[in-house]
Design a protein around this motif. Structure first.
Motif, PDB file in Angstrom:
ATOM      1  N   ARG A 185       0.796  -1.226   0.000  1.00 44.47           N
ATOM      2  CA  ARG A 185       0.000   0.000   0.000  1.00 44.47           C
ATOM      3  C   ARG A 185       0.838   1.290   0.000  1.00 44.47           C
ATOM      4  O   ARG A 185       0.627   2.163  -0.838  1.00 44.47           O
ATOM      5  CB  ARG A 185      -0.991  -0.064   1.168  1.00 44.47           C
ATOM      6  CG  ARG A 185      -1.938   1.100   1.337  1.00 44.47           C
ATOM      7  CD  ARG A 185      -2.701   1.558   0.139  1.00 44.47           C
ATOM      8  NE  ARG A 185      -3.285   0.539  -0.701  1.00 44.47           N
ATOM      9  CZ  ARG A 185      -3.517   0.715  -2.008  1.00 44.47           C
ATOM     10  NH1 ARG A 185      -3.187   1.849  -2.594  1.00 44.47           N
ATOM     11  NH2 ARG A 185      -4.049  -0.234  -2.708  1.00 44.47           N
ATOM     12  N   ALA A 194       3.902   1.807  -0.910  1.00 43.10           N
ATOM     13  CA  ALA A 194       4.629   1.930  -2.175  1.00 43.10           C
ATOM     14  C   ALA A 194       3.684   2.301  -3.303  1.00 43.10           C
ATOM     15  O   ALA A 194       3.995   3.142  -4.144  1.00 43.10           O
ATOM     16  CB  ALA A 194       5.343   0.620  -2.496  1.00 43.10           C
ATOM     17  N   ALA A 195       2.502   1.672  -3.310  1.00 42.65           N
ATOM     18  CA  ALA A 195       1.542   1.957  -4.379  1.00 42.65           C
ATOM     19  C   ALA A 195       1.080   3.407  -4.312  1.00 42.65           C
ATOM     20  O   ALA A 195       1.018   4.096  -5.332  1.00 42.65           O
ATOM     21  CB  ALA A 195       0.352   1.011  -4.284  1.00 42.65           C
ATOM     22  N   ASN A 196       0.770   3.881  -3.114  1.00 42.09           N
ATOM     23  CA  ASN A 196       0.344   5.279  -2.989  1.00 42.09           C
ATOM     24  C   ASN A 196       1.399   6.221  -3.530  1.00 42.09           C
ATOM     25  O   ASN A 196       1.104   7.144  -4.280  1.00 42.09           O
ATOM     26  CB  ASN A 196       0.081   5.617  -1.519  1.00 42.09           C
ATOM     27  CG  ASN A 196      -1.243   5.047  -1.049  1.00 42.09           C
ATOM     28  OD1 ASN A 196      -2.100   4.718  -1.870  1.00 42.09           O
ATOM     29  ND2 ASN A 196      -1.401   4.910   0.244  1.00 42.09           N
ATOM     30  N   LEU A 251       3.982   5.639  -5.557  1.00 36.36           N
ATOM     31  CA  LEU A 251       4.196   5.533  -6.999  1.00 36.36           C
ATOM     32  C   LEU A 251       3.031   6.161  -7.757  1.00 36.36           C
ATOM     33  O   LEU A 251       3.226   6.894  -8.733  1.00 36.36           O
ATOM     34  CB  LEU A 251       4.358   4.069  -7.406  1.00 36.36           C
ATOM     35  CG  LEU A 251       4.574   3.867  -8.901  1.00 36.36           C
ATOM     36  CD1 LEU A 251       5.887   4.504  -9.325  1.00 36.36           C
ATOM     37  CD2 LEU A 251       4.552   2.400  -9.266  1.00 36.36           C
ATOM     38  N   GLY A 252       1.819   5.893  -7.283  1.00 33.67           N
ATOM     39  CA  GLY A 252       0.654   6.461  -7.951  1.00 33.67           C
ATOM     40  C   GLY A 252       0.751   7.970  -8.008  1.00 33.67           C
ATOM     41  O   GLY A 252       0.508   8.584  -9.056  1.00 33.67           O
ATOM     42  N   LEU A 279       3.461   9.067 -10.488  1.00 32.21           N
ATOM     43  CA  LEU A 279       3.024   8.904 -11.875  1.00 32.21           C
ATOM     44  C   LEU A 279       2.059  10.014 -12.254  1.00 32.21           C
ATOM     45  O   LEU A 279       2.121  10.579 -13.356  1.00 32.21           O
ATOM     46  CB  LEU A 279       2.352   7.543 -12.077  1.00 32.21           C
ATOM     47  CG  LEU A 279       3.268   6.325 -11.981  1.00 32.21           C
ATOM     48  CD1 LEU A 279       2.459   5.039 -12.088  1.00 32.21           C
ATOM     49  CD2 LEU A 279       4.333   6.366 -13.066  1.00 32.21           C
ATOM     50  N   ALA A 309       4.030  13.065 -12.886  1.00 32.70           N
ATOM     51  CA  ALA A 309       4.745  12.969 -14.162  1.00 32.70           C
ATOM     52  C   ALA A 309       3.784  13.297 -15.301  1.00 32.70           C
ATOM     53  O   ALA A 309       4.113  14.035 -16.234  1.00 32.70           O
ATOM     54  CB  ALA A 309       5.316  11.569 -14.341  1.00 32.70           C
ATOM     55  N   SER A 310       2.565  12.745 -15.188  1.00 32.28           N
ATOM     56  CA  SER A 310       1.576  12.988 -16.221  1.00 32.28           C
ATOM     57  C   SER A 310       1.223  14.467 -16.287  1.00 32.28           C
ATOM     58  O   SER A 310       1.160  15.071 -17.369  1.00 32.28           O
ATOM     59  CB  SER A 310       0.358  12.124 -15.901  1.00 32.28           C
ATOM     60  OG  SER A 310      -0.673  12.379 -16.783  1.00 32.28           O
ATOM     61  N   GLU A 311       1.027  15.068 -15.125  1.00 36.35           N
ATOM     62  CA  GLU A 311       0.702  16.499 -15.080  1.00 36.35           C
ATOM     63  C   GLU A 311       1.819  17.343 -15.669  1.00 36.35           C
ATOM     64  O   GLU A 311       1.578  18.377 -16.292  1.00 36.35           O
ATOM     65  CB  GLU A 311       0.462  16.918 -13.625  1.00 36.35           C
ATOM     66  CG  GLU A 311      -0.844  16.433 -13.058  1.00 36.35           C
ATOM     67  CD  GLU A 311      -1.969  17.374 -13.421  1.00 36.35           C
ATOM     68  OE1 GLU A 311      -2.768  16.977 -14.282  1.00 36.35           O
ATOM     69  OE2 GLU A 311      -2.036  18.478 -12.878  1.00 36.35           O
ATOM     70  N   PHE A 354       3.536  16.649 -18.161  1.00 42.82           N
ATOM     71  CA  PHE A 354       3.323  16.682 -19.602  1.00 42.82           C
ATOM     72  C   PHE A 354       2.252  17.704 -19.974  1.00 42.82           C
ATOM     73  O   PHE A 354       2.352  18.369 -20.999  1.00 42.82           O
ATOM     74  CB  PHE A 354       2.943  15.283 -20.126  1.00 42.82           C
ATOM     75  CG  PHE A 354       4.140  14.459 -20.489  1.00 42.82           C
ATOM     76  CD1 PHE A 354       5.013  14.021 -19.512  1.00 42.82           C
ATOM     77  CD2 PHE A 354       4.398  14.120 -21.805  1.00 42.82           C
ATOM     78  CE1 PHE A 354       6.129  13.271 -19.835  1.00 42.82           C
ATOM     79  CE2 PHE A 354       5.514  13.363 -22.143  1.00 42.82           C
ATOM     80  CZ  PHE A 354       6.375  12.940 -21.156  1.00 42.82           C
ATOM     81  N   LEU A 355       1.238  17.815 -19.134  1.00 41.05           N
ATOM     82  CA  LEU A 355       0.193  18.800 -19.421  1.00 41.05           C
ATOM     83  C   LEU A 355       0.792  20.207 -19.420  1.00 41.05           C
ATOM     84  O   LEU A 355       0.591  20.997 -20.344  1.00 41.05           O
ATOM     85  CB  LEU A 355      -0.927  18.702 -18.385  1.00 41.05           C
ATOM     86  CG  LEU A 355      -2.098  19.651 -18.615  1.00 41.05           C
ATOM     87  CD1 LEU A 355      -2.866  19.268 -19.860  1.00 41.05           C
ATOM     88  CD2 LEU A 355      -3.050  19.647 -17.417  1.00 41.05           C
ATOM     89  N   ALA A 372       3.900  20.960 -19.762  1.00 40.93           N
ATOM     90  CA  ALA A 372       4.867  21.064 -20.860  1.00 40.93           C
ATOM     91  C   ALA A 372       4.150  21.413 -22.161  1.00 40.93           C
ATOM     92  O   ALA A 372       4.637  22.219 -22.959  1.00 40.93           O
ATOM     93  CB  ALA A 372       5.628  19.756 -21.021  1.00 40.93           C
TER      94      ALA A 372
END
Ligand code: HEM
Ligand SMILES: [Cu+2]
Lengths: 616, 195
Positions: free
Chosen positions: B19, B21-23, B25-26, B29, B32-34, B36-37, B39
């Motif tokens: 849990r 680690a998942a939180n 990493l989530g 990620l 990271a996605s944001e 790109f927005l 960028a």
């Protein structure tokens, strides 16, 4: 059911409140695009809240205990379920419906194009139907495999009991119905007619339906991003003990690399659509050449996502096909590691080739060479995937059931698509092929051939797992051949049409092209009608097909070691992975052991006997 | 099969181990996605208007805004550290400080917008980029403030401890991220090029 009703009511209320408030604040009329935008946003929130996000999640933000829904049986599929298997089936059913809807639009298009001159559609209507067809099918292609099999299988294949973020997963799915509603409601505002690519300046100045397109597709993008995030997190953090990266089934790698692309690049699509919305409703001038803006900016942003998106479509497809081929030819996957490297390098390369869609757009000349080179580079890892598929089949004990039929046909289809792609990536040839039916044929071979055939491969391969029953295999094979032959007769003429000067996205054409068009149209109807058989096969199989048992294909990966359908939380004891997933033909090879009873999760070794033909 | 909507799966045998680690990493990620927005929008500014700048840019106000956000990142950091040491009083104070600084930032943006509409309206190409970028960022600040508010409220009610305060950690990381994006937007709009 109650939640679904509540979601609809909250959604409508949200829309009305949002639109009315905007109208009160700024005047004008309630049908203005600004009002639609705020109405849609509030409506979307209302919908998510109503369907169950409120009860199960938002309450916690205010320190209240989350509510649980005790729903059983088929009703789970109509509500906010966090079970990854339920969500997988929800995706599967939804996207089969969307596929059929898009198919109806395709039939209308082909009906219009069967003869030169104006038929049932005038030019405007034609553009609207064509745009609707395009965006519905692109949505299917992007999300169908990843949404359904990605959700259903990835957790089981890696020995986990669910996705990393189950509630987020449910939200990700429930974002999809508003997308469909938004797109299908567009005719109320005058439809959208700018194609699935929605290039400005047209998409900034056309009918109000375009704003619904923008809102719906942005929502769809959000869903892709969140889905990708969930898949990656699940694979990284929830693998069973012993499930090293080198032991992941190849489908998991396909889902992983596709998710990586959709997690990151989809934001560019969102950005391009948001800019369109701003130009339409907020008065910005990003794409208005007259005021210093640049319509080419849109194309760059759009293709920075939409080229990689084609790999979001096919990478999970590669995974499903290779998975089927290795199990059904009873051989280890050829060059597993090289395939994994190929998947990842496809994901990497896919973001540096976008401008091959823009060779004739007037972008700077010096960009042509590098983008041509990079695009053609992708053939190398893609070729590796073909090599693996063919070499795995080579001298395998082929078990010629419906899924393997589809997988083998896939090889041919995608090869056709890939090879024709090279002519398009070559600047010299693309200058005359661009925007012609050659492109249309190319992407139908790649998407329909590469993604849809892989989707069908997956559907038939995992059907016994999901429903617990077998389909009628003879009908399955008839469907495969029917579809494939009709497909060739529909799309091969389109290559010829393209090289003979037929433009794409056009309702009429010179009369001398009538013959090939008529042939394409008649074949398209034959192709379309094959899906009646498809639906019949699925329904009759699910309702009264023979029981499948846990492992009808005698396959080695984890999803086949549990009952069909798998129990809640997938495994009764924690599986431990002890070997490679595809140990076919190696004595004593094992993929996994289970905590309670030790099940040899590898196919029985039968040296000398024909493992192919007699598994039933 | 009863459907359970148990929050992030307690039924899992291994929940406790994956849990955190998942939180984490989530969240990474998502950020990271944001990125790109942001960028996408930042590069759009350079594509459509290069490094052009209008005559009247309120450099003083922009610097002040930058300062406010940087300060708020410090207080956010201190809030997290306070919770990690079970220092609730400090946690409250620092969270509130962060929220107030965030709100001040939004007020500043309002003032800035008000001035800007006159000098370079939305219908000019620099204005388009300006309102879009700052608007996008302000929207993120707003969501950050709402999230901070939720976490502050739950913290006040005693929901977190030094052992268990992922939401605090998460929201503070998000806040740092929003701050970092400003650090990219500020030079994009105010510093590069110039007249
Ligand atoms: C070796 C691989 C491939 C190459 C070199 C390639 C190349 C190209 C090029 C250069 C174009 C632009 C043609 C034009 O508009 O003038 C194009 C269009 C297209 N390709 Fe491919 N392609 C490849 C594989 C794929 C795959 C795998 C898919 C999907 C699964 C795909 C889907 C599409 C689509 C949808 C379009 C049309 C976009 C539009 O204008 O609406 N391609 N391809
Ligand atoms: Cu492309």
């Amino acid at each position: 059911m109650r939640q679904l009703l509540r979601a609809v009511i909250f959604g409508i209320l949200g829309y009305l409140i949002g639109a009315a408030l905007t109208w009160l604040i700024r005047g004008g009329s309630m049908g203005d695009e600004v009002c639609v935008v705020f109405g849609y946003i509030l409506g979307l929130i209302g919908w998510l809240f109503g369907i169950g996000m409120g009860d199960t999640w938002v309450r916690e933000w205010f320190g209240l205990p989350a509510r649980k829904y005790e729903v059983t049986g088929w009703k789970r599929y109509l509500g906010f379920s966090t079970d990854h298997k339920v969500i997988g089936v929800q995706y599967l059913a939804t996207f089969i419906v969307v596929l059929l809807l898009g198919g109806v639009a395709a039939m209308i298009i082909r009906f219009e194009l069967a003869q030169a001159g104006e038929g049932i559609l005038n030019a405007d209507r034609y553009n609207q139907v064509m745009s609707m067809h395009g965006i519905l099918m692109v949505a299917v292609a992007v999300a169908a495999i990843l949404g359904s099999f990605g959700n259903y299988l990835v957790p089981i294949m890696i020995g986990a009991d669910d996705m990393a973020f189950p509630r987020l997963n449910a939200v990700t799915f429930w974002l999809i119905p508003p997308v469909a509603i938004g797109l299908l409601a567009a005719p109320t505002l005058g439809s959208f007619d700018a194609g699935w690519t929605a290039y400005p300046p047209l998409s900034v100045v056309n009918n109000g339906g375009q704003i619904l397109f923008v809102l719906a597709v942005t929502t769809f993008g959000l869903s892709s991003i969140l889905g990708g995030l969930n898949v990656i997190t699940t694979i990284v953090t929830m693998r069973a003990p012993g499930m090293t990266w080198g032991r992941l089934p190849i489908f998991v790698w396909g889902a992983f690399s596709a998710s990586l692309i959709s997690l990151l690049t989809t934001q560019f699509f969102a950005a391009s659509l948001i800019l369109i919305a701003m130009d339409r409703v907020a008065g910005t001038v990003f794409f208005n050449g007259g005021a210093g803006g640049d319509p080419l900016l849109y194309q760059h942003l759009f293709w920075f996502y939409s080229h990689p998106a084609v790999y979001v479509m096919v990478l999970p497809g590669f995974g499903a096909v290779l998975e089927t081929i290795t199990h059904m030819s009873r051989k280890p996957l050829f060059a597993y590691k090289a395939v994994v490297v190929s998947f990842l390098s496809i994901a990497g390369l896919s973001v540096i080739v976008w401008a091959h869609h823009m060779f004739t757009s007037g972008m700077a000349e010096y960009l042509h060479g590098p983008f041509m080179f990079a695009s053609e580079m992708i053939s190398v890892p893609t070729g590796m995937v073909f090599l693996s598929a063919v070499a795995t089949l080579w001298r395998g004990k082929l078990w010629m059931k419906t899924p393997l039929f589809f997988a083998m046909i896939w090889i041919f289809q995608f090869l056709m698509g890939g090879v024709t792609g090279i002519f398009l990536a070559d600047v010299v040839t693309d200058v005359s092929l661009h925007d012609s039916y050659f492109v249309v044929a190319h992407f139908h071979y790649t998407i329909m051939g590469g993604m849809l055939f892989a989707f069908l491969t997956g559907i038939f391969f995992w059907f016994p797992k999901i429903t617990g029953r077998m389909i009628n295999d003879r009908l399955g094979i008839i469907f495969a051949l029917w579809l494939t032959i009709a497909f060739q007769l529909t799309f091969l003429p389109q290559f010829w049409l393209g090289t003979n000067g037929m433009n794409r996205r056009i309702a009429d054409y010179p009369e001398q092209l009538e013959g090939a068009n008529l042939m394409s149209s008649i074949s398209a109807f034959i192709l379309g009608s094959s899906f009646i058989l498809f639906v019949y096969i699925l329904l009759s199989g699910a309702i009264r097909g023979p029981k499948a048992g846990g492992n009808p294909w005698n396959a080695s990966t984890l999803e086949w070691q549990v009952s069909s359908p798998p129990p809640e939380h997938n495994f009764s004891g924690q599986p431990t992975v002890v070997g490679h997933p595809y140990g076919y033909g190696t004595a004593g090879s094992r993929h996994a052991e289970f905590a309670d009873v030790t099940v040899a999760a590898a196919p029985p070794e039968q040296p000398g006997t024909d493992q192919g033909g007699d598994h039933e | 099969m009863a459907m359970t909507t148990t929050p992030e799966a307690d039924h899992s045998r291994a929940a406790a181990t994956y849990r955190p680690a998942a939180n984490r990493l989530g969240l990474w990620l998502f950020l990271a996605s944001e990125t790109f927005l942001f960028a996408a929008f930042i590069s759009s500014r350079f594509v459509v208007s290069g490094t052009d700048q209008p005559e009247h840019l309120n450099q003083g106000l922009a610097l002040l805004l930058t300062l406010l956000l940087l300060l708020s990142s410090i207080s956010a950091f201190r809030a997290e550290a306070a919770m990690a040491h079970d220092n609730r009083k400090l946690f409250h104070r620092e969270m509130l400080t962060t929220i107030v600084l965030g709100l001040l930032f939004l007020v500043g943006v309002g003032v800035e917008f008000n001035e800007a509409v006159a000098d370079f309206p939305v219908g000019t190409i620099y204005g388009s980029s300006f309102f879009m970028l700052i608007g996008l960022h302000a929207f993120h600040v707003l969501t950050g403030i709402l999230a901070l508010g939720v976490v502050w409220n739950l913290g006040r009610k005693g929901h977190y401890s030094s052992q268990d305060h992922w939401p605090v950690e998460g929201v503070v990381k998000y806040w740092h991220f929003v701050d970092l994006m400003w650090v990219a937007i500020y030079p994009t709009l105010y510093l590069f090029g110039g007249s």
